[in-house]
Design a protein around this motif. Structure first.
Motif, PDB file in Angstrom:
ATOM      1  N   GLY A 271      13.513   0.216 -11.400  1.00  0.00           N
ATOM      2  CA  GLY A 271      14.607  -0.144 -10.511  1.00  0.00           C
ATOM      3  C   GLY A 271      15.748  -0.830 -11.232  1.00  0.00           C
ATOM      4  O   GLY A 271      15.883  -0.762 -12.451  1.00  0.00           O
ATOM      5  N   GLY A 272      16.557  -1.531 -10.435  1.00  0.00           N
ATOM      6  CA  GLY A 272      17.785  -2.112 -10.945  1.00  0.00           C
ATOM      7  C   GLY A 272      17.603  -3.211 -11.964  1.00  0.00           C
ATOM      8  O   GLY A 272      18.298  -3.252 -12.992  1.00  0.00           O
ATOM      9  N   MET A 273      16.675  -4.140 -11.732  1.00  0.00           N
ATOM     10  CA  MET A 273      16.502  -5.246 -12.659  1.00  0.00           C
ATOM     11  C   MET A 273      15.972  -4.779 -14.013  1.00  0.00           C
ATOM     12  O   MET A 273      16.356  -5.295 -15.066  1.00  0.00           O
ATOM     13  CB  MET A 273      15.552  -6.288 -12.051  1.00  0.00           C
ATOM     14  CG  MET A 273      16.104  -7.014 -10.829  1.00  0.00           C
ATOM     15  SD  MET A 273      17.656  -7.918 -11.152  1.00  0.00           S
ATOM     16  CE  MET A 273      18.876  -6.763 -10.514  1.00  0.00           C
TER      17      MET A 273
ATOM     18  N   GLY B 278      17.842  -5.107 -17.580  1.00  0.00           N
ATOM     19  CA  GLY B 278      17.177  -5.669 -18.754  1.00  0.00           C
ATOM     20  C   GLY B 278      17.264  -4.741 -19.953  1.00  0.00           C
ATOM     21  O   GLY B 278      17.574  -5.170 -21.076  1.00  0.00           O
ATOM     22  N   ALA B 279      17.012  -3.448 -19.730  1.00  0.00           N
ATOM     23  CA  ALA B 279      17.069  -2.473 -20.819  1.00  0.00           C
ATOM     24  C   ALA B 279      18.493  -2.325 -21.341  1.00  0.00           C
ATOM     25  O   ALA B 279      18.721  -2.258 -22.557  1.00  0.00           O
ATOM     26  CB  ALA B 279      16.528  -1.134 -20.346  1.00  0.00           C
ATOM     27  N   ARG B 280      19.458  -2.291 -20.417  1.00  0.00           N
ATOM     28  CA  ARG B 280      20.865  -2.141 -20.808  1.00  0.00           C
ATOM     29  C   ARG B 280      21.322  -3.336 -21.630  1.00  0.00           C
ATOM     30  O   ARG B 280      22.053  -3.189 -22.625  1.00  0.00           O
ATOM     31  CB  ARG B 280      21.732  -2.001 -19.561  1.00  0.00           C
ATOM     32  CG  ARG B 280      23.183  -1.619 -19.879  1.00  0.00           C
ATOM     33  CD  ARG B 280      23.251  -0.139 -20.200  1.00  0.00           C
ATOM     34  NE  ARG B 280      24.612   0.321 -20.354  1.00  0.00           N
ATOM     35  CZ  ARG B 280      25.213   0.564 -21.530  1.00  0.00           C
ATOM     36  NH1 ARG B 280      24.561   0.363 -22.668  1.00  0.00           N
ATOM     37  NH2 ARG B 280      26.446   1.006 -21.591  1.00  0.00           N
TER      38      ARG B 280
ATOM     39  N   VAL C 251      12.791   6.798  -9.075  1.00  0.00           N
ATOM     40  CA  VAL C 251      13.404   5.498  -9.339  1.00  0.00           C
ATOM     41  C   VAL C 251      14.086   5.002  -8.073  1.00  0.00           C
ATOM     42  O   VAL C 251      14.194   5.727  -7.080  1.00  0.00           O
ATOM     43  CB  VAL C 251      14.438   5.598 -10.486  1.00  0.00           C
ATOM     44  CG1 VAL C 251      13.769   6.023 -11.775  1.00  0.00           C
ATOM     45  CG2 VAL C 251      15.568   6.566 -10.121  1.00  0.00           C
ATOM     46  N   ARG C 252      14.560   3.756  -8.130  1.00  0.00           N
ATOM     47  CA  ARG C 252      15.324   3.208  -7.009  1.00  0.00           C
ATOM     48  C   ARG C 252      16.438   2.308  -7.557  1.00  0.00           C
ATOM     49  O   ARG C 252      16.550   2.110  -8.762  1.00  0.00           O
ATOM     50  CB  ARG C 252      14.414   2.423  -6.069  1.00  0.00           C
ATOM     51  CG  ARG C 252      13.805   1.159  -6.652  1.00  0.00           C
ATOM     52  CD  ARG C 252      12.818   0.537  -5.669  1.00  0.00           C
ATOM     53  NE  ARG C 252      12.294  -0.749  -6.156  1.00  0.00           N
ATOM     54  CZ  ARG C 252      11.308  -1.410  -5.567  1.00  0.00           C
ATOM     55  NH1 ARG C 252      10.741  -0.929  -4.455  1.00  0.00           N
ATOM     56  NH2 ARG C 252      10.897  -2.568  -6.055  1.00  0.00           N
ATOM     57  N   ASP C 253      17.259   1.767  -6.671  1.00  0.00           N
ATOM     58  CA  ASP C 253      18.398   0.912  -7.052  1.00  0.00           C
ATOM     59  C   ASP C 253      19.421   1.694  -7.886  1.00  0.00           C
ATOM     60  O   ASP C 253      19.947   1.199  -8.883  1.00  0.00           O
ATOM     61  CB  ASP C 253      17.930  -0.331  -7.824  1.00  0.00           C
ATOM     62  CG  ASP C 253      16.888  -1.130  -7.065  1.00  0.00           C
ATOM     63  OD1 ASP C 253      16.925  -1.119  -5.817  1.00  0.00           O
ATOM     64  OD2 ASP C 253      16.032  -1.756  -7.717  1.00  0.00           O
ATOM     65  N   THR C 254      19.718   2.888  -7.448  1.00  0.00           N
ATOM     66  CA  THR C 254      20.567   3.768  -8.241  1.00  0.00           C
ATOM     67  C   THR C 254      22.029   3.317  -8.309  1.00  0.00           C
ATOM     68  O   THR C 254      22.733   3.644  -9.267  1.00  0.00           O
ATOM     69  CB  THR C 254      20.509   5.201  -7.693  1.00  0.00           C
ATOM     70  OG1 THR C 254      20.920   5.206  -6.311  1.00  0.00           O
ATOM     71  CG2 THR C 254      19.095   5.752  -7.789  1.00  0.00           C
ATOM     72  N   MET C 255      22.488   2.565  -7.328  1.00  0.00           N
ATOM     73  CA  MET C 255      23.874   2.101  -7.358  1.00  0.00           C
ATOM     74  C   MET C 255      24.102   1.115  -8.493  1.00  0.00           C
ATOM     75  O   MET C 255      25.158   1.131  -9.141  1.00  0.00           O
ATOM     76  CB  MET C 255      24.263   1.468  -6.016  1.00  0.00           C
ATOM     77  CG  MET C 255      24.247   2.431  -4.837  1.00  0.00           C
ATOM     78  SD  MET C 255      25.308   3.883  -5.059  1.00  0.00           S
ATOM     79  CE  MET C 255      26.927   3.126  -5.119  1.00  0.00           C
ATOM     80  N   LEU C 256      23.110   0.257  -8.753  1.00  0.00           N
ATOM     81  CA  LEU C 256      23.234  -0.681  -9.867  1.00  0.00           C
ATOM     82  C   LEU C 256      23.213   0.068 -11.191  1.00  0.00           C
ATOM     83  O   LEU C 256      23.944  -0.292 -12.132  1.00  0.00           O
ATOM     84  CB  LEU C 256      22.111  -1.722  -9.827  1.00  0.00           C
ATOM     85  CG  LEU C 256      22.110  -2.759 -10.958  1.00  0.00           C
ATOM     86  CD1 LEU C 256      23.452  -3.497 -11.027  1.00  0.00           C
ATOM     87  CD2 LEU C 256      20.972  -3.751 -10.784  1.00  0.00           C
ATOM     88  N   MET C 257      22.390   1.103 -11.269  1.00  0.00           N
ATOM     89  CA  MET C 257      22.364   1.911 -12.499  1.00  0.00           C
ATOM     90  C   MET C 257      23.751   2.460 -12.797  1.00  0.00           C
ATOM     91  O   MET C 257      24.207   2.451 -13.947  1.00  0.00           O
ATOM     92  CB  MET C 257      21.369   3.064 -12.349  1.00  0.00           C
ATOM     93  CG  MET C 257      19.924   2.642 -12.246  1.00  0.00           C
ATOM     94  SD  MET C 257      18.873   4.044 -11.800  1.00  0.00           S
ATOM     95  CE  MET C 257      17.298   3.201 -11.526  1.00  0.00           C
ATOM     96  N   LYS C 258      24.423   2.935 -11.759  1.00  0.00           N
ATOM     97  CA  LYS C 258      25.775   3.463 -11.941  1.00  0.00           C
ATOM     98  C   LYS C 258      26.739   2.359 -12.360  1.00  0.00           C
ATOM     99  O   LYS C 258      27.572   2.552 -13.260  1.00  0.00           O
ATOM    100  CB  LYS C 258      26.262   4.111 -10.644  1.00  0.00           C
ATOM    101  CG  LYS C 258      27.649   4.731 -10.758  1.00  0.00           C
ATOM    102  CD  LYS C 258      28.095   5.325  -9.433  1.00  0.00           C
ATOM    103  CE  LYS C 258      29.462   5.978  -9.565  1.00  0.00           C
ATOM    104  NZ  LYS C 258      29.957   6.517  -8.275  1.00  0.00           N
TER     105      LYS C 258
END
Length: 227
Positions: free
Chosen positions: A96-98, A102-104, A117-124
């Motif tokens: 997910g987003g967190m 962390g990886a980014r 996966v989830r929290d796709t808006m944060l990924m963007k």
């Protein structure tokens, strides 16, 4: 072999940068003598995105992401997490987003997973690009073991940690570390040839059939209506 491996051969940052000029994953795939392209179910969460990096492989139990949290702590510049959960799609909470954040923050550029996966808006928002089978908001457990940076089969491709990863709107392709330099050279040549063909087609409407495929077509012996 250790369950969690930290020492392995890997493509260089310089080679990763040089792969960024490649237009399409298909060009790379066509220049490999082994299969490097994943199965069709793996799609970009955000169409139009692309990445180039090196594989950090993670083998997890379906529905449990404890080992993934450990993997995030190991991410370095240009790493792409390649996660196999045996194709399990009922837990988007696997990633997910967190975890993306962390990886980014550690220099990772994205993730490829054969699950959801989830929290796709944060990924963007943070430009952490993900390829997956889909999205799902259901949670996951954190109790079972897994493996990090071990060779593994991923969507019909043998992936080793440190291999080059190229992903775009069409697919994901892996290039073995020891072949990456040669494959890059071949791919650049292929795309240069295709650029010339495209230029000629735009200029005069010519097509490759007459120059590349006509002889093979005629050898089929098909009955064709005269012009």
């Amino acid at each position: 072999m250790y369950d969690v491996v930290k020492t392995y051969n890997r493509v260089s940052d310089d080679l990763i940068e040089r792969y960024k000029v490649i237009d399409e994953s298909a060009s790379i795939s066509e220049c490999l003598t082994i299969n490097g392209a994943v199965t069709h179910e793996i799609r970009p969460i955000w169409p139009g995105t692309r990445l180039v990096g090196r594989a950090l492989t993670v083998k997890v139990r379906p529905g449990d992401n404890l080992i993934l949290h450990k993997a995030v702590s190991m991410v370095k510049k240009n790493d792409v997490l390649v996660v196999s959960c045996d194709g399990y799609m009922e837990s988007g909470g696997m990633w997910g987003g967190m975890m993306s954040l962390g990886a980014r923050s550690n220099g990772g550029v994205g993730m490829i997973i054969d699950g959801c996966v989830r929290d796709t808006m944060l990924m963007k928002e943070i430009e952490f690009w993900v390829w997956a089978k889909g999205t799902n908001i259901k949670g996951s457990t954190k109790v079972t073991p897994g493996k990090i940076n071990n060779p593994m089969m991923f969507c019909n491709v043998l992936v080793n940690p440190g291999d080059l990863v190229f992903a775009d709107n069409d697919s994901v392709v892996f290039v073995p570390c020891d072949l990456a330099e040669k494959v890059l050279e071949m791919t650049l040549g292929r795309e240069e040839d295709e650029a010339k063909i495209a230029e000629a087609s735009r200029k005069d409407g010519s097509y490759v059939f007459n120059t590349k495929f006509k002889e093979k077509y005629e050898a089929l012996g098909l009955k064709e209506e005269p012009d």
